[in-house]
Design an enzyme around this catalytic site. Structure first.
Site, mmCIF file in Angstrom:
data_model
loop_
_atom_site.group_PDB
_atom_site.id
_atom_site.type_symbol
_atom_site.label_atom_id
_atom_site.label_comp_id
_atom_site.label_asym_id
_atom_site.label_seq_id
_atom_site.Cartn_x
_atom_site.Cartn_y
_atom_site.Cartn_z
ATOM 1 C CE LYS A 16 -4.031 1.669 2.692
ATOM 2 N NZ LYS A 16 -4.846 1.391 3.898
ATOM 3 C CB SER A 38 -8.252 2.992 2.975
ATOM 4 O OG SER A 38 -7.365 2.393 3.892
ATOM 5 C CB SER A 63 -8.202 0.007 5.810
ATOM 6 O OG SER A 63 -8.944 1.189 5.868
#
Ligand SMILES: [Zn+2]
Lengths: 485, 491
Positions: B75, B150, B174
């Site tokens: 990420k 996310s 997330s």
């Protein structure tokens, strides 16, 4: 109406630890700008703090010295505000549960023993340093150096216990002595190692409630603290006497021009939005750590001064001077164990401190040249009256410049102390012959005349006779004369 | 299988092949780029930073460790020295960290190669990966739908086959929610088991780095490489992480909590069906279902959004244009520099949360909001502890619905916040949670469940996940799980 000032101090002590408060960067002073930095103290995204154990330990030792209560569990907190020299735009400090609470610092003010109560002591991080904007064409450029960002600080807050600037000056002097004594900080205000903000308000003398206070920042010398406070007390007094009201404000003291300027008023006061620092666990100080810190705590300056007075019979003033620095006190004790305590104290306070002052030396620089043993050797000879006083002072002078013991120094400089009866008897007899009047007086019972006769012999010897031997010979000759009569 | 098909392999099999010499390091990394990424990435948009030259160097520098030659998409909020790290935000445009996050360094030490950086909601604030300055990521199972968030980028990339393992971060779900939406495994470990050093903070007391994989065994493999104390993160737990070498032990004799009151209303029947199906798998393998009334959700959403935004408002203060990232060009003084940089650099959702958090910490509101939330958090933690006194782990939805459509919830922040209702409890309580994919719904969308357990129950959760993965067959850790994963097909 007479007014009384109420003053509280907030001091910041920069610690002399090797590394910074929350990272491993060197905490040294004077490196190339922005060279002692890493992701943590630059506040780079993703970096996390880790508490410096040595800095916590210093806070614990200061707390113990001041008689504060040391919390077993204390909490770091974030103080949020934006400032370009603060990398994270928050400072990691302590707020609701600080490491040390309460305690007091003993201080001598005008010869009187006082004690000023404290609120708290805790560890936190310093900010970087901003430099004033420079003009580059039509642009203004400010520079920031982050070498200082994250350097460990102790914050110490007093209760509003001071009534006069001179008390604050004495407090800061005593605090400076203490942090140096504990070896946790250089304590030099001019170098920013000790910083002080002051809160001051006035109230009618004898009344209880506190007036509106102002805060003075940028007080960067002990003299500046006293002058800044005096100026602000005077300003507040004039406002109140003219029937005005004091407005809460933060003031800056300009030491060069000796004036105060308003930095921000109450309306623009910060809301720091303190909350517990989630990146650091609760700071646990267990009994073992406390015991270890207590064990390493040296005898404190005020305790030592009291002991010097009682154990060595020194006057309080001497004891105070000799405990101004820990290494001076150590040096003194090393001497006092070997020779007369008062003689050692006199020589240290006059001769040694004068050399330090003239040459700008630290005691460490002094004792590197003249370790206690060397001085003791000289003082022993003085105590035994084997060396005439002026000659002893001369030897002391040579000691600072050259190596070698007292005897070696005398030899090197071609000075021979006349110390055998055979050498001195002719001189003594000559003096007796030249001074029939004093001799008569002595024989008539006025023994004080002996001093005069000793002086005459010393003079005749060119200051090189051992006074002890001269005295003995004079007595011997004079007693012989008395019997001969 | 040819080397070109290497992308289909589990991480364990891929590393085996690489160590045995049957697959080259370079092929192991590039296979996912040549096959599936060529086909999917233009539509899905899971990756925001990639560089073939960096991958080539990474492959050359790899080693024969447990993740030898395994490509991993991380990420974009995990610091990497060889790629920008921008958190999907304009304010960090072009920023390159001078250091690797601890988890990134540990991946490299284990032989893995960072194959690129995954898309995300700006600063991990969102549940759909729509709030990224690079544009949204789409769900490979239905390009009209969101991949969750996310950490939508790594979740989608692992699902379509770019790489067998991805790293995300989980502050309120997330990792687990996008894992459910993309039909992959997603582990949020116990708080303090994976280092946060180098993870750009959102809510420090809630954030954990999480693991995506297509197979339970690969989650275990990555967990073993990453978990453990880190001197650079004072909030990591001391002592070694629980060993996962013996994780595939089945569930015989275990009890799982069944808090059916949580899905009485407001939960998609497809999700409820998945829970029943997972429970049946567990029971078939000898676990006992223990119905329990569990209501920590009541105040959890409010508590979570107070704690997370309060911490975020402080964590994000450092993005001011002074030292790195975006700086607004027209700033005459430092005040203007701050306000213009932050107004133009942060997107609306991030600004909304900074304002919320600043408010919650303000003088006069602190006690009512932040302190109350802290007290509620303690209570929620105790409720979980009480529940785990009665069961070994718990079965839960990972999200109340299957993947929703792009734009469906962006106009209604509260609706978006409520989609975290089943996941954020684990962050408040600091316990591990694991999303386990089940199959595809009638409409072809991934269905998944979530397992929650007490602190350090990761091995147990992985064992239970394996039971569900093999549809309640007796478990055995075969290293080739090809038949166990439903690949997306273009729709
Ligand atoms: Zn540093």
């Amino acid at each position: 109406m007479a007014y009384e000032a109420v003053i509280g101090l907030e001091c910041h002590i920069q610690l002399g630890t090797r590394s910074k408060m929350f990272c491993g960067c060197p905490a040294e002073f004077g490196a190339e700008p922005n060279s002692n930095v890493c992701p943590v103290c630059l506040g780079l995204p993703g970096a996390l703090p880790r508490a410096n154990r040595a800095a916590i330990d210093a806070a614990i030792r200061l707390g113990l010295a001041l008689g504060s209560e040391i919390r077993g569990e204390s909490v770091f907190a974030r103080k949020n505000y934006f400032y370009p020299d603060m990398p994270k735009n928050y400072q990691i400090t302590q707020y609701e549960r600080p490491l040390c609470e309460g305690g007091a610092l003993p201080v001598t003010v005008d010869g009187e023993e006082r004690s000023f109560a404290l609120v708290r002591v805790h560890a936190e991080e310093d900010t970087g340093k901003s430099f004033h904007p420079e003009r580059h064409g039509d642009r203004r450029v400010s520079r920031v150096d982050f070498n200082r960002a994250g350097v460990p600080l102790l914050e110490l807050v007093t209760r509003p216990v001071f009534r006069a600037p001179v008390e604050c000056g004495a407090f800061l002097t005593a605090l400076r002595r203490l942090v140096r004594w504990l070896g946790i900080s250089g304590g030099d205000m001019e170098k920013g190692q000790l910083r002080c903000d002051a809160n001051v308000s006035l109230r009618p003398a004898g009344s209880e409630p506190l007036g509106t206070k102002t805060e003075i920042k940028n007080l960067n010398s002990i003299g500046g603290v006293m002058k800044g406070l005096a100026a602000e007390i005077e300003r507040q007094r004039r406002v109140l006497e003219q029937g005005g009201a004091i407005e809460q404000a933060t003031l800056l003291y300009d030491a060069d021009r000796e004036v105060l300027a308003v930095m921000r008023s109450k309306e623009s006061a910060h809301d720091y939005r303190y909350f517990p620092e989630p990146d650091l666990p609760v700071l646990v100080v267990d009994e073992a750590w406390l015991a270890e810190a207590r064990r390493r705590l040296p005898e404190l300056p005020w305790t030592r001064a009291a002991r010097f007075a009682s154990e060595y019979g020194l006057p309080p003033y001497d004891a105070g001077v000799l405990t101004e620095q820990r290494d001076l006190a150590d040096y003194y004790e090393a001497c006092a164990r070997e020779v007369d305590e008062k003689l050692a104290s006199n020589w240290l306070m006059t001769e040694v401190l004068r050399v330090l002052k003239d040459r700008g030396w630290t005691l460490a620089e002094w004792s590197e040249r003249v370790p206690p043993g060397r001085l003791v050797e000289l003082l022993k000879k003085v105590a035994a009256k084997e060396l005439p006083g002026p000659l002893a002072k001369q030897v002391f002078g040579w000691m600072v410049e050259e190596p070698g013991g007292t005897g070696e120094l005398l030899d090197r400089h071609g000075v021979r102390v006349q110390a055998t009866p055979e050498e001195l008897r002719p001189l003594v007899r000559a003096v007796l012959a030249e001074n029939p009047g004093p001799v008569r007086q002595y024989l008539g019972g006025k023994s004080a005349t002996l001093g005069f006769l000793v002086g005459q012999v010393m003079k005749k010897s060119g200051g090189q006779a051992a006074p002890q031997v001269v005295q003995e010979l004079l007595r011997e000759e004079l007693e012989g004369a008395r019997r001969g009569c | 299988m040819s080397a070109a098909e290497a992308w289909r392999l589990s991480a364990a099999s891929l590393a085996d092949g690489v160590r045995a010499g049957s697959i080259g390091y370079q092929e192991a990394i590039e296979s996912g780029w040549e096959g599936p990424a060529a086909r999917w990435e233009p539509d899905v948009h899971a990756v925001v930073h990639a560089d073939p030259e960096v991958r080539r160097r990474g492959a050359a520098g790899s080693n024969g460790g447990p993740l030898a030659g395994v490509p991993v998409l991380v990420k974009d909020n995990l610091c990497t020295m060889d790629y920008p790290t921008t958190c999907g935000s304009r304010i960090l445009g072009g920023y390159r960290p001078p250091y690797d996050a601890t988890v990134v360094a540990r991946l490299r030490e284990a032989g893995a190669v960072i194959t690129g950086k995954g898309n995300m909601d700006e600063f991990a604030m969102g549940s759909s990966t729509e709030y990224s300055c690079y544009g949204p990521t789409r769900n490979p199972y239905d390009l009209e739908r969101v991949p969750g968030g996310s950490s939508g980028g790594p979740a989608a990339a692992v699902a379509y086959g770019l790489c067998p393992i991805g790293l995300g971060s989980d502050t309120g779900g997330s990792v687990r929610q996008p894992a459910a939406f993309c039909g992959v495994f997603g582990l949020k470990p116990t708080y303090g088991r994976l280092s946060r050093y180098g993870l750009v903070a959102f809510g420090s007391s809630l954030d954990q780095v999480g693991i995506f994989a297509r197979h339970a065994g690969d989650v275990a493999l990555a967990y073993a490489a990453l978990a453990g104390p880190d001197p650079f993160d004072a909030t990591t737990r001391l002592g070694p992480a629980p060993g996962v070498s013996d994780w595939d032990r089945g569930v015989r004799g275990l009890t799982f909590g069944w808090p059916a009151n949580l899905w009485k209303e407001g939960v998609d029947p497809e999700v409820v069906g998945a829970l029943e199906q997972a429970a049946a798998c567990l029971e078939r393998c000898g676990a006992r279902r223990s119905p329990l009334d569990f209501l920590p959700g009541e105040y959890a959403v409010a508590t979570y959004y107070l704690v997370a935004t309060a911490e975020a408002s402080s964590n994000l203060a450092r993005f001011d244009g002074v030292r790195y990232g975006f700086r607004h060009p027209e700033s005459d003084d430092v005040r203007a520099l701050y306000t213009r940089t932050r107004s133009a650099g942060f997107g609306p959702e991030v600004q909304r949360r900074i304002l919320l958090g600043t408010y919650a910490l303000s003088a006069g509101y602190y006690d009512a909001y932040y302190l109350t939330a802290q007290r509620a958090r303690t209570r929620i933690r105790r409720e979980y502890e009480a529940a785990f006194a009665r069961c070994d782990f718990m079965l839960m939805p990972a999200a109340p619905s299957l993947p929703f459509r792009l734009g469906e919830k962006t106009d209604d922040p509260l609706e978006m916040y409520l989609s975290d209702i089943f996941t954020l409890g684990a962050n408040l309580a600091g316990i591990p949670g694991l999303t386990v994919p089940l199959d595809l719904s009638a409409a072809g969308l991934p269905r998944a469940v979530q397992l929650l357990g007490p602190e350090d129950s990761e091995p147990l959760l992985l064992g239970a996940a394996r039971v569900i993965e093999v549809r309640g067959e007796e478990t055995r850790l075969g290293r080739d799980h090809l038949t166990e994963f439903a690949w997306p097909t273009k729709r």
